[in-house]
Design a protein around this motif. Structure first.
Motif, PDB file in Angstrom:
ATOM      1  N   THR A  47       0.813  -1.221   0.000  1.00  0.00           N
ATOM      2  CA  THR A  47       0.000   0.000   0.000  1.00  0.00           C
ATOM      3  C   THR A  47       0.841   1.263   0.000  1.00  0.00           C
ATOM      4  OG1 THR A  47      -0.122  -0.066   2.422  1.00  0.00           O
ATOM      5  CG2 THR A  47      -1.879  -1.178   1.188  1.00  0.00           C
ATOM      6  N   CYS A  48       2.176   1.128   0.082  1.00  0.00           N
ATOM      7  CA  CYS A  48       3.045   2.310   0.072  1.00  0.00           C
ATOM      8  C   CYS A  48       3.297   2.754  -1.366  1.00  0.00           C
ATOM      9  CB  CYS A  48       4.359   2.018   0.791  1.00  0.00           C
ATOM     10  SG  CYS A  48       4.165   1.785   2.568  1.00  0.00           S
ATOM     11  N   GLY A  49       4.139   3.738  -1.504  1.00  0.00           N
ATOM     12  CA  GLY A  49       4.448   4.296  -2.812  1.00  0.00           C
ATOM     13  C   GLY A  49       4.488   5.806  -2.789  1.00  0.00           C
ATOM     14  N   THR A  50       4.295   6.390  -1.600  1.00  0.00           N
ATOM     15  CA  THR A  50       4.331   7.846  -1.472  1.00  0.00           C
ATOM     16  C   THR A  50       5.763   8.347  -1.597  1.00  0.00           C
ATOM     17  OG1 THR A  50       2.450   7.709   0.034  1.00  0.00           O
ATOM     18  CG2 THR A  50       3.660   9.793  -0.024  1.00  0.00           C
ATOM     19  N   THR A  51       5.931   9.455  -2.310  1.00  0.00           N
ATOM     20  CA  THR A  51       7.242  10.080  -2.476  1.00  0.00           C
ATOM     21  C   THR A  51       7.363  11.247  -1.510  1.00  0.00           C
ATOM     22  OG1 THR A  51       7.313   9.453  -4.812  1.00  0.00           O
ATOM     23  CG2 THR A  51       8.813  11.205  -4.094  1.00  0.00           C
ATOM     24  N   TYR A  52       8.457  11.286  -0.767  1.00  0.00           N
ATOM     25  CA  TYR A  52       8.691  12.320   0.234  1.00  0.00           C
ATOM     26  C   TYR A  52       9.828  13.226  -0.234  1.00  0.00           C
ATOM     27  CZ  TYR A  52       5.817   9.347   3.190  1.00  0.00           C
ATOM     28  OH  TYR A  52       4.786   8.605   3.689  1.00  0.00           O
ATOM     29  N   SER A  53       9.641  14.532  -0.034  1.00  0.00           N
ATOM     30  CA  SER A  53      10.636  15.511  -0.471  1.00  0.00           C
ATOM     31  C   SER A  53      11.559  15.941   0.650  1.00  0.00           C
ATOM     32  CB  SER A  53       9.930  16.747  -1.043  1.00  0.00           C
ATOM     33  OG  SER A  53       9.075  17.319  -0.072  1.00  0.00           O
ATOM     34  N   SER A  54      11.477  15.321   1.805  1.00  0.00           N
ATOM     35  CA  SER A  54      12.385  15.627   2.908  1.00  0.00           C
ATOM     36  C   SER A  54      12.580  14.373   3.739  1.00  0.00           C
ATOM     37  CB  SER A  54      11.835  16.761   3.783  1.00  0.00           C
ATOM     38  OG  SER A  54      10.705  16.325   4.507  1.00  0.00           O
ATOM     39  N   PHE A  55      13.718  14.315   4.409  1.00  0.00           N
ATOM     40  CA  PHE A  55      14.001  13.159   5.252  1.00  0.00           C
ATOM     41  C   PHE A  55      13.087  13.134   6.472  1.00  0.00           C
ATOM     42  CE2 PHE A  55      16.288  11.204   8.805  1.00  0.00           C
ATOM     43  CZ  PHE A  55      16.498   9.936   8.275  1.00  0.00           C
ATOM     44  N   SER A  56      12.650  14.304   6.940  1.00  0.00           N
ATOM     45  CA  SER A  56      11.779  14.345   8.122  1.00  0.00           C
ATOM     46  C   SER A  56      10.457  13.638   7.857  1.00  0.00           C
ATOM     47  CB  SER A  56      11.535  15.804   8.531  1.00  0.00           C
ATOM     48  OG  SER A  56      12.740  16.447   8.833  1.00  0.00           O
ATOM     49  N   GLY A  57       9.850  13.912   6.694  1.00  0.00           N
ATOM     50  CA  GLY A  57       8.603  13.239   6.367  1.00  0.00           C
ATOM     51  C   GLY A  57       8.781  11.749   6.159  1.00  0.00           C
ATOM     52  N   TYR A  58       9.892  11.376   5.505  1.00  0.00           N
ATOM     53  CA  TYR A  58      10.181   9.958   5.286  1.00  0.00           C
ATOM     54  C   TYR A  58      10.419   9.241   6.615  1.00  0.00           C
ATOM     55  CZ  TYR A  58      12.677   5.826   3.558  1.00  0.00           C
ATOM     56  OH  TYR A  58      13.078   4.542   3.294  1.00  0.00           O
ATOM     57  N   LYS A  59      11.126   9.890   7.529  1.00  0.00           N
ATOM     58  CA  LYS A  59      11.414   9.286   8.830  1.00  0.00           C
ATOM     59  C   LYS A  59      10.131   9.079   9.633  1.00  0.00           C
ATOM     60  CE  LYS A  59      13.982  10.204  13.098  1.00  0.00           C
ATOM     61  NZ  LYS A  59      14.904  11.143  13.784  1.00  0.00           N
ATOM     62  N   ALA A  60       9.239  10.084   9.622  1.00  0.00           N
ATOM     63  CA  ALA A  60       7.980   9.945  10.352  1.00  0.00           C
ATOM     64  C   ALA A  60       7.148   8.790   9.802  1.00  0.00           C
ATOM     65  CB  ALA A  60       7.195  11.256  10.277  1.00  0.00           C
ATOM     66  N   HIS A  61       7.153   8.623   8.479  1.00  0.00           N
ATOM     67  CA  HIS A  61       6.402   7.520   7.865  1.00  0.00           C
ATOM     68  C   HIS A  61       7.000   6.167   8.253  1.00  0.00           C
ATOM     69  CE1 HIS A  61       4.353   5.073   4.863  1.00  0.00           C
ATOM     70  NE2 HIS A  61       5.544   4.654   4.453  1.00  0.00           N
ATOM     71  N   ILE A  62       8.325   6.070   8.259  1.00  0.00           N
ATOM     72  CA  ILE A  62       8.980   4.798   8.596  1.00  0.00           C
ATOM     73  C   ILE A  62       8.681   4.407  10.033  1.00  0.00           C
ATOM     74  CG2 ILE A  62      11.217   3.677   8.899  1.00  0.00           C
ATOM     75  CD1 ILE A  62      10.319   3.937   5.997  1.00  0.00           C
TER      76      ILE A  62
END
Length: 452
Positions: A47-62
């Motif tokens: 269900t993933c596949g979202t693209t993040y433009s910053s490491f902060s958003g990617y880290k929160a998702h992980i």
């Protein structure tokens, strides 16, 4: 042929396999954090596949969706050498375990943090926060270590405003730590060498390090650390050597001990424009503003769109010149009360490139210091003329000759737009009285105290 159950970095041109996701996550955090135009896509779930433009958003998702991958215990694994059938490349890499700190945030905290992070509005300007890139083994030497340590001290002094005594305490602590590691290495390696010499004669190997060499390396590192903080003079010399630091130039005033200081605007702008990101940002924002003004000429976006710019000696011929504005204000070094409140006031003059985007111009890092002088000295007209004469000469030189950036092989033109300040500073610069007891609050609109 591909390796199963391994993770690859999307941001590296030649990505090596990572045996655990924790290792890949730490690789992205330490290698790619702060890079411009980062696009990270999560492909860990169906269900993933979202693209993040910053490491902060990617880290929160992980941490919210894939925490189990970070908590998986990793082991040392060796990626077996294999031959790719397509390009016949051999990959021989060893995956080493890195301890990843565990995140113990609750589900509510993670949800709140993720909702506060807007990946599209998250702004990271690495141009004003340059990091030392990892270098290859062939340039790792004592000079590089000295440069790295000077940069570390600059970040502590300028970024965190730590005083010199704290810097020296940190240096003493690091030196003691290195000496402790040195003694520990000698203690651990000596029994191994004695046992090896008693049993068999080992063949020559590159892995054997003489203790004399270790002693020399650690002593050299200690000397570099002590030299970097052994007085302000040595530290500034190292800044000149590695980071093109230019000390302020003294301006001798009328009094024998009266001195003002000046930082050349040309040198400050040259250091700023050496970074390609700054140049790209300036020109991109300049074109955007000009396009908006062309679409709606009734709107004035900056000084160059006003009627005064048509009479400007530079803008009248070159409308795309970069705008420089100055700001002056007095600061108090102490906080006394009563009649002595103005004894330790310093007049400061700053500059800023007006064509920087608003999000950058609102930060302190985009403001450069031009001059500073004791406010009491400037009460004498001769001292005031001497203090601002060198600033005027520097501005005229920039407006007449422009500035050539050799690294970009490009010539930039500049135009001085405005000198701003508060009411007291503007009255002082214009030669008016600095008190407002004449019955009028403002010399422009003649607003009186009775009308307040």
């Amino acid at each position: 042929m591909s390796l199963p159950n391994y993770f690859y970095c999307q941001l590296c041109s030649k990505s090596k396999p990572h045996c655990t996701f924790r290792k890949l996550f730490k690789h992205i955090q330490y290698i790619h954090l702060g890079e411009p135009n980062v696009k990270i896509r999560c492909e860990l779930g169906m269900t993933c596949g979202t693209t993040y433009s910053s490491f902060s958003g990617y880290k929160a998702h992980i941490y919210r969706e894939h925490t189990i991958l970070l908590n998986v215990e990793s082991r040392k694994q060796e990626v077996q050498s294999y031959t790719d059938a397509a390009n016949d490349e051999t990959l021989d890499d060893i995956c080493v375990d890195f301890d990843m700190e565990r995140n113990h945030k609750t589900e509510e905290e993670l949800s709140e943090n993720e909702s506060q992070i807007n990946c599209e509005s998250f702004i990271n300007w690495p141009l004003f926060n340059e990091n030392l890139n990892k270098c290859s083994n062939d340039i790792i030497n004592l000079e590089f270590f000295e440069r790295f340590y000077v940069r570390f001290l600059l970040q502590l002094r300028e970024g965190h405003s730590l005083p010199q005594n704290i810097i020296q305490s940190i240096t003493c602590g690091m030196l003691s730590l290195i000496e402790f590691i040195h003694d520990l290495i000698k203690k651990e390696i000596k029994p191994l060498l004695d046992e090896s010499s008693r049993t068999t004669v080992a063949p020559p190997s590159n892995d054997v390090i003489l203790l004399t060499d270790v002693n020399h390396i650690f002593s050299s590192i200690g000397e570099k650390i002590v030299k970097a903080t052994n007085g302000e003079y040595n530290f500034l010399k190292l800044c000149q050597k590695y980071y093109s630091y230019e000390p302020p130039k003294p301006i001798q005033l009328e009094g024998q001990s009266d001195v003002a200081f000046y930082i050349p605007i040309k040198s400050s702008i040259q250091q700023m424009l050496k970074k390609p990101d700054v140049t790209e940002m300036l020109l991109k924002n300049l074109n955007r503003i000009n396009n908006q003004h062309t679409a709606d000429p009734d709107l004035m976006f900056n000084y160059r769109h006003g009627s005064e710019s048509k009479q400007h000696p530079v803008l009248s011929h070159n409308l795309d010149s970069l705008l420089i504005n100055l700001y002056t204000d007095d600061i108090g070094l102490t906080n006394p009360l009563g009649a002595k409140k103005d004894e330790q006031k310093i007049t400061m003059v700053y500059f800023q490139l007006e064509d920087l985007p608003d999000t950058v111009r609102s930060t302190l890092k985009s403001i450069g210091l031009v001059a500073m002088c004791h406010s009491e000295y400037l009460s004498i007209p001769e001292n005031k003329n001497k203090n601002f004469e060198i600033i005027i000469e520097d501005l005229n030189n920039l407006q007449t000759n422009g500035l050539l950036i050799p690294t970009l092989n490009r010539q930039f033109n500049f135009a001085f737009s405005v000198l701003s300040g508060d009411h007291l500073a503007n009255n002082f610069m214009g030669g008016f009285q600095k008190n407002f007891n004449s019955g009028q609050c403002c010399r422009i609109c003649h607003f009186s105290y009775d009308e307040k």
